[in-house]
Motif scaffolding. Structure first.
Motif, PDB file in Angstrom:
ATOM      1  N   VAL A  58      37.289  54.289  44.075  1.00 14.11           N
ATOM      2  CA  VAL A  58      36.871  53.379  45.141  1.00 14.11           C
ATOM      3  C   VAL A  58      35.344  53.340  45.234  1.00 14.11           C
ATOM      4  N   VAL A  59      34.713  54.495  45.127  1.00 12.77           N
ATOM      5  CA  VAL A  59      33.246  54.542  45.165  1.00 12.77           C
ATOM      6  C   VAL A  59      32.661  53.740  44.003  1.00 12.77           C
ATOM      7  N   ASN A  60      33.224  53.917  42.815  1.00 10.28           N
ATOM      8  CA  ASN A  60      32.717  53.194  41.648  1.00 10.28           C
ATOM      9  C   ASN A  60      32.992  51.696  41.734  1.00 10.28           C
ATOM     10  N   ALA A  61      34.063  51.312  42.409  1.00  7.65           N
ATOM     11  CA  ALA A  61      34.395  49.889  42.521  1.00  7.65           C
ATOM     12  C   ALA A  61      33.589  49.192  43.608  1.00  7.65           C
ATOM     13  N   LEU A  62      33.283  49.880  44.692  1.00  7.91           N
ATOM     14  CA  LEU A  62      32.626  49.233  45.829  1.00  7.91           C
ATOM     15  C   LEU A  62      31.128  49.498  45.912  1.00  7.91           C
ATOM     16  N   VAL A  63      30.717  50.733  45.751  1.00  8.06           N
ATOM     17  CA  VAL A  63      29.318  51.105  45.985  1.00  8.06           C
ATOM     18  C   VAL A  63      28.477  50.949  44.724  1.00  8.06           C
ATOM     19  N   ARG A  64      28.989  51.377  43.599  1.00  4.68           N
ATOM     20  CA  ARG A  64      28.200  51.402  42.368  1.00  4.68           C
ATOM     21  C   ARG A  64      27.634  50.041  41.963  1.00  4.68           C
ATOM     22  N   PRO A  65      28.404  48.932  42.035  1.00 10.40           N
ATOM     23  CA  PRO A  65      27.807  47.647  41.643  1.00 10.40           C
ATOM     24  C   PRO A  65      26.616  47.245  42.518  1.00 10.40           C
ATOM     25  N   ILE A  66      26.692  47.553  43.793  1.00 10.30           N
ATOM     26  CA  ILE A  66      25.589  47.221  44.696  1.00 10.30           C
ATOM     27  C   ILE A  66      24.355  48.045  44.346  1.00 10.30           C
ATOM     28  N   VAL A  67      24.557  49.335  44.130  1.00  4.72           N
ATOM     29  CA  VAL A  67      23.435  50.219  43.796  1.00  4.72           C
ATOM     30  C   VAL A  67      22.832  49.829  42.446  1.00  4.72           C
ATOM     31  N   LYS A  68      23.687  49.504  41.476  1.00  6.50           N
ATOM     32  CA  LYS A  68      23.176  49.095  40.162  1.00  6.50           C
ATOM     33  C   LYS A  68      22.350  47.822  40.259  1.00  6.50           C
ATOM     34  N   LEU A  79      14.198  52.187  30.879  1.00  6.81           N
ATOM     35  CA  LEU A  79      14.989  51.900  29.676  1.00  6.81           C
ATOM     36  C   LEU A  79      16.428  52.408  29.807  1.00  6.81           C
ATOM     37  N   GLY A  80      16.981  52.280  30.994  1.00  7.10           N
ATOM     38  CA  GLY A  80      18.376  52.618  31.226  1.00  7.10           C
ATOM     39  C   GLY A  80      18.642  54.043  31.667  1.00  7.10           C
ATOM     40  N   LEU A  81      17.635  54.898  31.640  1.00  8.81           N
ATOM     41  CA  LEU A  81      17.856  56.295  32.013  1.00  8.81           C
ATOM     42  C   LEU A  81      18.189  56.455  33.498  1.00  8.81           C
ATOM     43  N   PHE A  82      17.761  55.511  34.320  1.00 13.36           N
ATOM     44  CA  PHE A  82      18.066  55.602  35.749  1.00 13.36           C
ATOM     45  C   PHE A  82      19.560  55.439  36.001  1.00 13.36           C
ATOM     46  N   ALA A  83      20.292  54.893  35.044  1.00 18.07           N
ATOM     47  CA  ALA A  83      21.750  54.779  35.172  1.00 18.07           C
ATOM     48  C   ALA A  83      22.385  56.163  35.298  1.00 18.07           C
ATOM     49  N   LEU A  84      21.793  57.166  34.667  1.00 16.56           N
ATOM     50  CA  LEU A  84      22.289  58.540  34.820  1.00 16.56           C
ATOM     51  C   LEU A  84      22.141  59.023  36.257  1.00 16.56           C
ATOM     52  N   VAL A  85      21.036  58.648  36.883  1.00 19.68           N
ATOM     53  CA  VAL A  85      20.814  59.014  38.281  1.00 19.68           C
ATOM     54  C   VAL A  85      21.842  58.321  39.167  1.00 19.68           C
ATOM     55  N   ILE A  86      22.115  57.052  38.877  1.00 24.15           N
ATOM     56  CA  ILE A  86      23.114  56.316  39.659  1.00 24.15           C
ATOM     57  C   ILE A  86      24.480  56.968  39.521  1.00 24.15           C
ATOM     58  N   LEU A  89      24.561  60.107  41.552  1.00 26.92           N
ATOM     59  CA  LEU A  89      24.674  59.807  42.976  1.00 26.92           C
ATOM     60  C   LEU A  89      26.101  59.413  43.358  1.00 26.92           C
ATOM     61  N   MET A  90      26.814  58.748  42.457  1.00 27.25           N
ATOM     62  CA  MET A  90      28.210  58.391  42.738  1.00 27.25           C
ATOM     63  C   MET A  90      29.087  59.648  42.785  1.00 27.25           C
ATOM     64  N   GLY A 115      25.386  66.895  35.221  1.00 26.37           N
ATOM     65  CA  GLY A 115      26.297  67.366  34.170  1.00 26.37           C
ATOM     66  C   GLY A 115      27.702  66.835  34.365  1.00 26.37           C
ATOM     67  N   ALA A 116      28.163  66.847  35.613  1.00 30.84           N
ATOM     68  CA  ALA A 116      29.506  66.336  35.906  1.00 30.84           C
ATOM     69  C   ALA A 116      29.596  64.849  35.595  1.00 30.84           C
ATOM     70  N   SER A 117      28.559  64.092  35.936  1.00 32.14           N
ATOM     71  CA  SER A 117      28.611  62.650  35.677  1.00 32.14           C
ATOM     72  C   SER A 117      28.637  62.353  34.176  1.00 32.14           C
ATOM     73  N   ILE A 118      27.926  63.141  33.394  1.00 28.09           N
ATOM     74  CA  ILE A 118      27.944  62.941  31.940  1.00 28.09           C
ATOM     75  C   ILE A 118      29.318  63.272  31.378  1.00 28.09           C
ATOM     76  N   ILE A 119      29.884  64.389  31.799  1.00 25.94           N
ATOM     77  CA  ILE A 119      31.216  64.781  31.309  1.00 25.94           C
ATOM     78  C   ILE A 119      32.269  63.785  31.757  1.00 25.94           C
ATOM     79  N   ILE A 120      32.207  63.353  33.008  1.00 26.44           N
ATOM     80  CA  ILE A 120      33.178  62.384  33.519  1.00 26.44           C
ATOM     81  C   ILE A 120      33.061  61.064  32.760  1.00 26.44           C
ATOM     82  N   SER A 121      31.845  60.617  32.498  1.00 25.39           N
ATOM     83  CA  SER A 121      31.651  59.359  31.767  1.00 25.39           C
ATOM     84  C   SER A 121      32.211  59.439  30.353  1.00 25.39           C
ATOM     85  N   LEU A 122      31.907  60.528  29.653  1.00 27.27           N
ATOM     86  CA  LEU A 122      32.401  60.673  28.280  1.00 27.27           C
ATOM     87  C   LEU A 122      33.927  60.795  28.234  1.00 27.27           C
TER      88      LEU A 122
END
Length: 138
Positions: A58-68, A79-86, A89-90, A115-122
């Protein structure tokens, strides 16, 4: 509807991998949740991962597009590295929201969240690839 259920399961599995790999990330089911389902701790943990996976979806569907969208200039500048910060934050927002549920995701600090966001994304990318290949053609 089935795609939403599959996505929640993928999120739950990705969260489980992050919890297993990282010591600074933990997910626990409350004692009340364990008692509510008859004392089965394993089932309570599975339900806890599914609940937090739903919150994460739900967070990724509702909040993430607005923040991005709002951070697009900064993302381009880095050069896209701020996407890791986003993404981090999610994960941290999901952890904060889960404090109000029977299943609590705890992340020690920003770096464990990164670290969790990188593992979750992969993990999500790999599982999503296989579920789309095995599923019916749309």
């Amino acid at each position: 509807m089935i795609r939403i259920i599959v996505q929640v399961i993928i999120n739950a599995l990705a969260l489980a991998v992050a919890v297993l790999v990282l010591t600074g990330v933990d997910l626990t089911a409350s004692a009340g949740m364990v008692e509510a389902i008859g004392g089965d701790e394993t089932l309570a943990n599975v339900l806890a991962f599914l609940l937090v996976g739903l919150i994460f979806g739900v967070v990724n569907a509702l909040v993430r597009p607005i923040v991005k969208f709002l951070s697009l200039p900064l993302t381009c500048l880095t050069l896209g590295l701020f996407a890791l910060v986003i993404n981090t934050l999610m994960v941290l927002l999901t952890a904060w929201l889960s404090e109000y549920t029977p299943a609590v995701l705890s992340v020690e600090n920003f770096w464990w969240g990164l670290g969790a966001s990188i593992i979750i994304s992969l993990t999500s990318a790999v599982l999503d690839f296989f579920t789309r290949r095995l599923g019916p053609a749309e």
